[in-house]
Enzyme design. Structure first.
Site, PDB file in Angstrom:
ATOM      1  N   SER A 180       0.692  -1.122  -0.061  1.00 39.33           N
ATOM      2  CA  SER A 180      -0.103   0.217  -0.178  1.00 39.33           C
ATOM      3  C   SER A 180       0.881   1.224  -0.030  1.00 39.33           C
ATOM      4  O   SER A 180       0.454   2.228  -0.572  1.00 39.33           O
ATOM      5  CB  SER A 180      -1.183  -0.098   1.140  1.00 39.33           C
ATOM      6  OG  SER A 180      -0.247  -0.345   2.517  1.00 39.33           O
ATOM      7  N   HIS A 208      -5.014  -3.183  -2.764  1.00 38.95           N
ATOM      8  CA  HIS A 208      -4.690  -2.233  -3.985  1.00 38.95           C
ATOM      9  C   HIS A 208      -4.434  -2.867  -5.330  1.00 38.95           C
ATOM     10  O   HIS A 208      -4.416  -2.261  -6.214  1.00 38.95           O
ATOM     11  CB  HIS A 208      -3.249  -1.377  -3.606  1.00 38.95           C
ATOM     12  CG  HIS A 208      -3.644  -0.390  -2.488  1.00 38.95           C
ATOM     13  ND1 HIS A 208      -3.989   0.745  -2.455  1.00 38.95           N
ATOM     14  CD2 HIS A 208      -3.475  -0.896  -0.992  1.00 38.95           C
ATOM     15  CE1 HIS A 208      -4.174   1.168  -1.167  1.00 38.95           C
ATOM     16  NE2 HIS A 208      -3.805   0.256  -0.490  1.00 38.95           N
ATOM     17  N   LYS A 240     -11.620   1.070  -2.206  1.00 40.27           N
ATOM     18  CA  LYS A 240     -10.549   1.654  -3.201  1.00 40.27           C
ATOM     19  C   LYS A 240     -10.821   1.615  -4.524  1.00 40.27           C
ATOM     20  O   LYS A 240     -11.611   2.523  -4.942  1.00 40.27           O
ATOM     21  CB  LYS A 240      -9.209   0.726  -2.965  1.00 40.27           C
ATOM     22  CG  LYS A 240      -8.612   1.316  -1.365  1.00 40.27           C
ATOM     23  CD  LYS A 240      -7.728   0.449  -0.912  1.00 40.27           C
ATOM     24  CE  LYS A 240      -7.465   1.060   0.576  1.00 40.27           C
ATOM     25  NZ  LYS A 240      -6.672   0.093   1.496  1.00 40.27           N
TER      26      LYS A 240
HETATM   27  C1  LIG Z   1      -6.858   0.173   3.021  1.00 34.41           C
HETATM   28  C2  LIG Z   1      -6.136  -1.524   3.471  1.00 34.41           C
HETATM   29  C3  LIG Z   1      -6.779  -2.041   4.235  1.00 34.41           C
HETATM   30  C4  LIG Z   1      -8.060  -1.700   5.056  1.00 34.41           C
HETATM   31  O1  LIG Z   1      -9.204  -1.553   4.251  1.00 34.41           O
HETATM   32  P1  LIG Z   1     -10.430  -0.823   4.698  1.00 34.41           P
HETATM   33  O2  LIG Z   1     -11.580  -1.173   3.857  1.00 34.41           O
HETATM   34  O3  LIG Z   1     -10.167   0.622   4.312  1.00 34.41           O
HETATM   35  O4  LIG Z   1     -10.628  -0.914   6.273  1.00 34.41           O
HETATM   36  C5  LIG Z   1      -6.510  -3.396   4.423  1.00 34.41           C
HETATM   37  N1  LIG Z   1      -5.390  -3.738   3.626  1.00 34.41           N
HETATM   38  C6  LIG Z   1      -4.473  -2.855   2.973  1.00 34.41           C
HETATM   39  C7  LIG Z   1      -3.382  -3.679   2.249  1.00 34.41           C
HETATM   40  C8  LIG Z   1      -4.953  -1.783   2.437  1.00 34.41           C
HETATM   41  O5  LIG Z   1      -4.280  -0.932   2.026  1.00 34.41           O
END
Ligand SMILES: *Cc1c(COP(=O)(O)O)cnc(C)c1O
Length: 388
Positions: A180, A208, A240
């Site tokens: 991320s 991602h 995302k």
């Molecule tokens: C954003 C993210 C999460 C968390 O997801 P949310 O739905 O925002 O709680 C988990 N793992 C990774 C790698 C992320 O980038």
């Protein structure tokens, strides 16, 4: 008794002095390439809305229709009476999309990771995690009470040595799919091969990668053509690239049933609003069929990297093939100064500092969207060449 407030205030002051204090900006606009803050419009490069779906008219319409049909709140946890037809249909569509037998919705990615790891890992087992894994995977390991060993980023030799020395019958390898904060891809085929050789099951959190990688946006699993046997536990998020909210786990029938029985962050929480599930069904379809969004997105990434190379700044970028393009500046104060200087030029880019990233690797985390125009990329390049 000590004065709590005074103690907290002193701690916060120390954090400010180290340039590690975090603040929130109040936006008066949807997620997208322009952000309105205090009446000013900014060109934004910090959203994870990679495909430009968070504010898509069809997705908004589906949310509105979903609310008209199901109301707003789901009213209960999935196992009580909160599991609607909308959730069920989305799960079936996510299973088909990921080419797994089943998928299970969670309220957030953070909770999906907590639920999966704590439901699956036994206390006596060891979890091998990449050092740069998302915080939720680290917290998940702590919650599970299993032993946690964090290997240096993508260091397969160290991981193999550790696995070899571990005589336990079963182990776990856990990694982000696309990292991320760095934007690079986990060495998935090698992780799976190690897992196979040393009896370690693979859990991949591809928050991602989904929507971004793979011909149809199937993420890192599609990118490396890994089926549910090679990659048995696949976590994705919906907030995302899919532009909505929530998360899912995809895998075998037995995996999903185990999570329904044992994942506490699934069982003891209110189900997502069904309207969100309806909106996600539409964005999931758009993400698959509107292939041009991925093409567009990758063109923007290429244009940015080429522009940085032309200006002699390529070495400041990490070797990332994804829309996450971190520009490493090292020092937290410098990252903040650069981000503020960009803001003065009408450009919003987040300064990411420790503890989110390792000490000495503070960075501008630049992210691209299919909705960015070429001119907008060039504007960013010009601003950066004035400042770097
Ligand atoms: C954003 C993210 C999460 C968390 O997801 P949310 O739905 O925002 O709680 C988990 N793992 C990774 C790698 C992320 O980038």
């Amino acid at each position: 008794m000590k004065d709590l407030t005074a103690g907290l205030a002193r701690q916060l002051d120390r954090q400010k002095a180290l340039n590690l204090y975090r603040t929130r900006r109040v936006l008066d606009s949807p997620a997208g390439v322009t952000a309105v803050i205090d009446g000013q419009r900014y060109l934004s490069f910090c959203s994870n809305d990679y495909l430009g779906l968070a504010n898509h008219p069809e997705v908004i319409h589906a949310l509105q229709q979903g609310a008209a049909e199901y109301g707003v709140g789901s009213g209960a946890a999935h196992l009580v009476s909160g599991h609607s037809r909308a959730h069920h249909a989305l799960e079936e569509e996510l299973a088909a999309f990921t080419r797994r037998p089943r998928a299970l919705l969670f309220s957030t990615g953070y909770m999906a990771n907590l639920g999966v790891v704590s439901a699956l890992a036994q206390r006596s087992e060891t979890l091998y995690e990449d050092r740069l894994n998302h915080a939720s995977l680290i917290d998940a390991a702590l919650l599970s009470q299993a032993r946690l060993r964090r290997y240096p980023h993508a260091d397969l030799a160290t991981l193999e040595k550790w696995l070899m020395d571990d005589g336990a019958e079963h182990k776990w390898i856990i990694s982000d799919g696309v990292f991320s904060m760095d934007g690079d891809l986990a060495p998935l085929a090698s992780l799976a091969a190690l897992g196979h050789r040393y009896n370690a099951s693979l859990i991949i959190d591809d928050a991602h990668g989904f929507g971004v990688l793979g011909k149809q946006g199937g993420g890192i699993a599609e990118h490396f053509s890994m089926d549910a046997v090679q990659l048995p536990v696949l976590v994705g998020t919906l907030g995302k690239a899919f532009g909505t909210f929530g998360a899912f786990v995809a895998g075998s029938e037995a995996l999903i049933e185990t999570l329904i029985q044992h994942a506490r962050s699934y069982i003891y929480t209110t189900a997502l609003p069904p309207a969100i599930a309806q909106a996600t069904r539409v964005s999931l379809r758009l993400a698959q069929v509107e292939d041009w969004r991925r093409t567009h997105l990758m063109h923007r990434v290429t244009r940015f990297r080429a522009g940085m190379e032309q200006r002699g700044f390529l070495s400041m970028l990490m070797p990332s093939p994804t829309p996450i393009q971190p520009l490493i500046v090292g020092d937290a104060a410098r990252a903040l100064t650069l981000s503020e200087a960009l803001l003065k030029r009408g450009i919003l880019v987040g300064a990411i500092r420790p503890p989110t990233v390792p000490q000495g690797s503070a960075r501008l985390r630049i992210t691209f969207s299919a909705a960015h125009s070429e001119e907008q990329i060039d504007k960013l390049l010009e601003a950066l060449s004035e400042l770097l």
